[in-house]
Design a protein around this motif. Structure first.
Motif, PDB file in Angstrom:
ATOM      1  N   HIS A 136       0.835  -1.196   0.000  1.00  0.00           N
ATOM      2  CA  HIS A 136       0.000   0.000   0.000  1.00  0.00           C
ATOM      3  C   HIS A 136       0.874   1.253   0.000  1.00  0.00           C
ATOM      4  O   HIS A 136       1.940   1.285   0.616  1.00  0.00           O
ATOM      5  CB  HIS A 136      -0.914   0.039   1.220  1.00  0.00           C
ATOM      6  CG  HIS A 136      -1.990  -0.984   1.202  1.00  0.00           C
ATOM      7  ND1 HIS A 136      -2.434  -1.642   2.335  1.00  0.00           N
ATOM      8  CD2 HIS A 136      -2.724  -1.488   0.172  1.00  0.00           C
ATOM      9  CE1 HIS A 136      -3.397  -2.489   2.011  1.00  0.00           C
ATOM     10  NE2 HIS A 136      -3.578  -2.424   0.709  1.00  0.00           N
ATOM     11  N   LYS A 137       0.374   2.264  -0.688  1.00  0.00           N
ATOM     12  CA  LYS A 137       1.015   3.576  -0.649  1.00  0.00           C
ATOM     13  C   LYS A 137       0.117   4.507   0.152  1.00  0.00           C
ATOM     14  O   LYS A 137      -1.053   4.694  -0.190  1.00  0.00           O
ATOM     15  CB  LYS A 137       1.227   4.121  -2.059  1.00  0.00           C
ATOM     16  CG  LYS A 137       2.036   5.413  -2.109  1.00  0.00           C
ATOM     17  CD  LYS A 137       2.371   5.797  -3.541  1.00  0.00           C
ATOM     18  CE  LYS A 137       3.235   7.044  -3.607  1.00  0.00           C
ATOM     19  NZ  LYS A 137       3.582   7.390  -5.005  1.00  0.00           N
ATOM     20  N   VAL A 138       0.655   5.066   1.234  1.00  0.00           N
ATOM     21  CA  VAL A 138      -0.115   5.858   2.183  1.00  0.00           C
ATOM     22  C   VAL A 138       0.429   7.279   2.241  1.00  0.00           C
ATOM     23  O   VAL A 138       1.632   7.485   2.434  1.00  0.00           O
ATOM     24  CB  VAL A 138      -0.067   5.229   3.593  1.00  0.00           C
ATOM     25  CG1 VAL A 138      -0.786   6.109   4.597  1.00  0.00           C
ATOM     26  CG2 VAL A 138      -0.674   3.840   3.571  1.00  0.00           C
ATOM     27  N   GLY A 139      -0.460   8.242   2.117  1.00  0.00           N
ATOM     28  CA  GLY A 139      -0.092   9.628   2.323  1.00  0.00           C
ATOM     29  C   GLY A 139      -0.517  10.083   3.706  1.00  0.00           C
ATOM     30  O   GLY A 139      -1.595   9.707   4.179  1.00  0.00           O
ATOM     31  N   VAL A 140       0.304  10.860   4.365  1.00  0.00           N
ATOM     32  CA  VAL A 140      -0.040  11.450   5.662  1.00  0.00           C
ATOM     33  C   VAL A 140      -0.005  12.959   5.493  1.00  0.00           C
ATOM     34  O   VAL A 140       1.039  13.534   5.163  1.00  0.00           O
ATOM     35  CB  VAL A 140       0.937  11.005   6.769  1.00  0.00           C
ATOM     36  CG1 VAL A 140       0.593  11.696   8.081  1.00  0.00           C
ATOM     37  CG2 VAL A 140       0.902   9.489   6.937  1.00  0.00           C
ATOM     38  N   VAL A 141      -1.152  13.608   5.697  1.00  0.00           N
ATOM     39  CA  VAL A 141      -1.264  15.049   5.501  1.00  0.00           C
ATOM     40  C   VAL A 141      -1.049  15.753   6.835  1.00  0.00           C
ATOM     41  O   VAL A 141      -1.806  15.549   7.786  1.00  0.00           O
ATOM     42  CB  VAL A 141      -2.643  15.424   4.937  1.00  0.00           C
ATOM     43  CG1 VAL A 141      -2.687  16.917   4.598  1.00  0.00           C
ATOM     44  CG2 VAL A 141      -2.965  14.591   3.711  1.00  0.00           C
ATOM     45  N   GLY A 142      -0.004  16.558   6.900  1.00  0.00           N
ATOM     46  CA  GLY A 142       0.312  17.278   8.130  1.00  0.00           C
ATOM     47  C   GLY A 142       1.323  16.507   8.963  1.00  0.00           C
ATOM     48  O   GLY A 142       1.237  15.285   9.092  1.00  0.00           O
TER      49      GLY A 142
END
Length: 344
Positions: A182-188
């Motif tokens: 999985h490719k996960v983005g974390v915003v902030g």
């Protein structure tokens, strides 16, 4: 006439009006009942919810109020019916201290979704009347069902924020089965975001941080991110369109959620754990095209919180913290308002 609940007095720090200024005060705690655990508090994290509550920014505060729901301490007394804890053991308390235990959510073990959940501070105190008082105190008494075991190998001060910031980011990642591939983005990259990065990396995902601040790139990589995107750079954002399975959005200020949704792959999910004051603009077509999903998540169950603590023990994960004295609480609130904290 019912017999009054026996109490004892505990030293605490709390607010008495909407200025949010914290000062020493004395509160009543109930003496432990049959299934209660008394915990002498060693550390309590500071959460932005504490500040909102102290200042009555959500319009629900009953004064005086003692904030604090990231509590770590040592058991000093147990009731006659307690089976899970012994005097001298480490213990923790998070955001909840009670639920009705009879509703469909509770029967599933999802106390955090109970309509009658009782928050650690500011909730209806079923034993003494008034409202519950939190962890800016020398001790607390909680039913053992809502008390958590603390692994001995974890730094105690850095463990405290796991009880809110930790479970808030761990729970959605586990619910959506984030892992290898999985490719996960974390915003902030704040108190929530830095925990999201650590958990997503430990779960085996490829992790990318979205931030408006180029100065945070070095820290993001140190915390475990594989890459960093400056979300105000249109070219960097365009290069990531359609590439993420999940995006964990931890930002509580107004921000451009539409462009983040376009970064999702078909059937990808953007999960909100931050709580902006005003509604976010979400163009329908950004969701319709590719059957993308917008979801939210708020803490986790008691069992899942224990699972998170055990996961942290196994992977040596704690929060990045700055330890202060209780007399510095008001200064800490001012720094929190100025975003002058890395990271709890």
């Amino acid at each position: 006439m019912s017999t009054p609940t026996p109490t004892y007095q505990a030293q605490a720090w709390g607010a008495t009006n909407t200025s949010g200024h914290l000062a020493p005060l004395v509160i009543n705690r109930r003496e432990p009942k049959a299934t209660d655990v008394k915990i002498d508090i060693l550390y309590c994290g500071i959460c932005h919810s504490d500040l909102h509550t102290a200042k009555n920014e959500w319009g629900m505060t009953v004064y005086p109020i003692v904030p604090g729901h990231e509590i770590v301490g040592r058991v000093s007394q147990v009731g006659s019916g307690v089976t899970k804890f012994k005097v001298g053991e480490l213990a923790a308390v998070g955001c909840l201290v009670e639920s009705d235990r009879t509703c469909s959510s509770c029967k599933k073990g999802h106390e955090h979704n109970c309509d009658k959940q009782v928050w650690t501070y500011g909730g209806p105190d079923q034993h003494l009347g008034g409202v519950t008082q939190g962890g800016y105190s020398e001790s607390i008494v909680v039913d053992e069902h809502f008390v958590l075991r603390v692994p001995e190998n974890l730094d105690l001060a850095a463990t405290a924020p796991l009880l809110c910031a930790g479970i808030t980011t761990y729970s959605p990642l586990r619910y959506w089965n984030v892992g290898p591939g999985h490719k996960v983005g974390v915003v902030g990259l704040g108190g929530l975001g830095h925990m999201g990065v650590k958990f997503a990396r430990a779960l085996g995902a490829e992790v990318v941080v979205f931030t408006t601040s180029a100065s945070k790139k070095e820290d993001a990589l140190r915390l475990g991110a594989h890459d960093v995107v400056i979300s105000t750079d249109k070219d960097q954002m365009k290069a990531r369109f359609g590439t993420f399975d999940f995006i964990l959005d931890t930002v509580s200020a107004d921000h451009d959620i539409a462009s983040l949704i376009t970064c999702l792959r078909a059937e990808g999910t953007l999960i909100l754990v931050g709580a902006p004051e005003k509604p976010l603009a979400v163009p329908a077509f950004n969701l319709l095209l590719g059957r993308k999903k917008l979801a939210g998540s708020n803490i986790g169950s008691i069992a899942e919180t224990q699972e998170m603590l055990d996961f942290c023990s196994k992977h040596n994960i704690v929060a990045d913290v700055e330890v202060i004295k209780v007399q510095q609480l008001n200064e800490a609130y001012e720094r929190l308002l100025k975003q002058d904290v890395k990271y709890r």
